[in-house]
Design a protein around this motif. Sequence first.
Motif, short mmCIF file in Angstrom:
data_model
loop_
_atom_site.label_atom_id
_atom_site.label_comp_id
_atom_site.label_asym_id
_atom_site.label_seq_id
_atom_site.Cartn_x
_atom_site.Cartn_y
_atom_site.Cartn_z
N UNK A 94 1.09 -0.96 0.02
CA UNK A 94 0.08 -0.03 0.08
C UNK A 94 0.83 1.25 0.00
N UNK A 95 2.00 1.32 0.87
CA UNK A 95 2.97 2.31 0.65
C UNK A 95 3.44 2.63 -0.49
N UNK A 96 3.78 1.44 -1.36
CA UNK A 96 4.39 1.41 -2.77
C UNK A 96 3.14 2.13 -3.73
N UNK A 97 1.99 1.79 -3.26
CA UNK A 97 0.83 2.25 -4.21
C UNK A 97 0.85 3.76 -4.13
N UNK A 98 1.05 4.18 -2.85
CA UNK A 98 0.91 5.72 -2.82
C UNK A 98 2.04 6.37 -3.34
N UNK A 99 3.10 5.58 -3.26
CA UNK A 99 4.46 6.23 -3.90
C UNK A 99 4.12 6.27 -5.32
N UNK A 100 3.52 5.25 -6.01
CA UNK A 100 3.34 5.14 -7.44
C UNK A 100 2.12 6.37 -7.96
N UNK A 101 1.32 6.23 -7.11
CA UNK A 101 0.20 7.53 -7.20
C UNK A 101 0.86 8.67 -7.46
N UNK A 102 1.83 8.98 -6.51
CA UNK A 102 2.59 10.49 -6.28
C UNK A 102 3.36 10.71 -7.50
N UNK A 103 4.03 9.41 -8.04
CA UNK A 103 5.06 9.68 -9.06
C UNK A 103 4.17 9.84 -10.33
N UNK A 104 3.15 9.37 -10.57
CA UNK A 104 2.09 9.45 -11.71
C UNK A 104 1.62 10.93 -11.78
N UNK A 105 1.20 11.23 -10.67
CA UNK A 105 0.70 12.79 -10.72
C UNK A 105 1.71 13.71 -11.13
N UNK B 101 5.46 18.50 -10.55
CA UNK B 101 6.69 19.33 -10.60
C UNK B 101 7.89 18.35 -11.51
N UNK B 102 7.23 17.17 -11.81
CA UNK B 102 8.09 16.58 -13.08
C UNK B 102 7.59 16.25 -14.30
N UNK B 103 6.65 17.31 -14.63
CA UNK B 103 5.89 17.23 -15.88
C UNK B 103 6.41 17.62 -17.08
N UNK B 104 7.55 18.16 -17.27
CA UNK B 104 8.21 19.10 -18.03
C UNK B 104 9.67 18.57 -18.21
N UNK B 105 10.42 18.49 -19.08
CA UNK B 105 11.92 18.08 -19.04
C UNK B 105 12.85 19.14 -18.39
N UNK B 106 12.34 20.38 -18.34
CA UNK B 106 13.17 21.43 -17.76
C UNK B 106 13.04 21.26 -16.28
N UNK B 107 11.58 20.88 -15.82
CA UNK B 107 11.40 20.74 -14.31
C UNK B 107 12.25 19.42 -13.76
N UNK B 108 12.20 18.52 -14.72
CA UNK B 108 13.09 17.29 -14.31
C UNK B 108 14.39 17.30 -14.23
N UNK B 109 14.98 18.23 -14.96
CA UNK B 109 16.46 18.16 -14.93
C UNK B 109 17.16 18.04 -13.65
N UNK B 110 17.17 19.14 -12.88
CA UNK B 110 17.44 19.12 -11.50
C UNK B 110 17.47 17.92 -10.36
N UNK B 111 16.04 17.77 -10.24
CA UNK B 111 15.70 16.63 -9.38
C UNK B 111 16.21 15.49 -9.94
N UNK C 200 13.18 19.30 -2.18
CA UNK C 200 13.46 18.07 -1.32
C UNK C 200 12.57 17.13 -1.79
N UNK C 201 11.13 17.68 -2.05
CA UNK C 201 10.41 16.79 -2.11
C UNK C 201 10.24 15.99 -3.56
N UNK C 202 10.63 17.01 -4.56
CA UNK C 202 10.99 16.30 -6.02
C UNK C 202 11.94 15.44 -6.10
N UNK C 203 13.20 15.66 -5.41
CA UNK C 203 14.20 14.91 -5.41
C UNK C 203 13.88 13.48 -4.71
N UNK C 204 13.08 13.55 -3.50
CA UNK C 204 12.69 12.23 -2.99
C UNK C 204 11.88 11.57 -3.59
N UNK C 205 10.97 12.17 -4.45
CA UNK C 205 10.09 11.31 -5.53
C UNK C 205 10.90 10.53 -6.41
N UNK C 206 11.87 11.39 -7.24
CA UNK C 206 12.62 10.72 -8.00
C UNK C 206 13.49 9.55 -7.36
#
Length: 405
Positions: free
Chosen positions: A78-89, A95-105, A166-172
């Motif tokens: 269930x924890x990994x399910x929540x992680x998956x939902x967050x990653x998809x969103x 904050x990871x929806x464009x290539x420019x936003x993804x670069x640094x994280x 910190x949030x986006x790095x943790x998501x990646x």
Amino acid sequence: MTERPSAFRLVFAPVRALFVSDASAGILLILVAIAAMLAANSPFAEDYHHLFHGTIFDASVFKLNTLHLWINDGLMAIFFFVVGLEVKREWIEGQLSTSQQRRMPVLAAAAGMAIPALVYLFFVNAEGAEGLTRGWAIPAATDIAFAMGVLGLLGNRVPASLRLFLLTVAIVDDIGAVLVIALFYTAKIKFSWLVGAVIVTAFMYAMNRMKVAAYWPFILAALVLWFFVLNSGVHATIAGVVAALTIPMVGEDDHTMVETMEHNLAPWSAYLIVPVFGFANAGVHLGDLGIAGILAPLPLAIAAGLFVGKQVGILSAIWLADKFGFAPRPDQATWTEIWGVSILCGIGFTMSLFISGLAFAGNALLIEEAKIGILMGSLISAAVGYTILRMTTTHPDDVRSPYID
């Protein structure tokens, strides 16, 4: 009421507020770790061990025959399910929806996984310790709740850009950890079960394309998928991520399915599932290890990977990316503040404990030593990162979360 800046609307989204608005999730994990250590070193140590590792029924009945297995292979799905939902969103509209936003994280998270792994391998190889290389991924993970909880202790002193970073790095980082588990910590594959899992996944994807708006078909299918993956040899928690990725962003009636599910499940994950997992896995009987065990190559390598490797990897990646124009550093943040947050990324409680159980499955002594290393590295990272940020942050007038009165 004054209008909040748009950056804060992103940072303090409803689900994010569970971790950003106060330090409760992080404090809870600290208390859980302390409680587990006390229980494992008290007169109730035998009861503590028996509670989680005592056999419920014979393994021939069902392979998850202890409470510990049900927590690690069942509840954590269930924890990994929540992680998956967050990653998809985040990947589709966040904050990871464009290539420019993804670069640094992405760059920071990749360096923040690779360098700790190299530091770990350096230590175990320097000590000539055989059989420990399998634990290379243990210091590669960041615990989002714990790290954000420490930031919560600082209130509004930390700039919003660093919280978001910190949030986006943790998501990646979570994406990387899931891939590591799937690729490097998978047992012998049983293809008949794996084919069944693929068929169930295809069925869930078909429901996604049909924009099925009801939750129950996805929940039932996810349970079936978990059962197939559990028996396939791939770790069962991977089913949680795969199932989450099949949930439609919006259903037929245009309600936000992914965000709604994430919002409803995130409190259960943060305040029940992760603490239960932590209590079941963080307890170490120090009497069995002694000083020699605490200072053994494995715990020292993990602690060094978390505390030294994480900050070196992430800070170096940010500096190089900023210097060569690949991606800018977090806005309105000094290098000292960035350094402090990089150190906080060395808090690896939940995912590190999880990976250690996979890396050294069947070797109780190494698992206990790994727990010591994780706790040492995480607590040192939390204390030093907090101290640096507390002494150097200069944003007392920053806008507070709308979820804080």
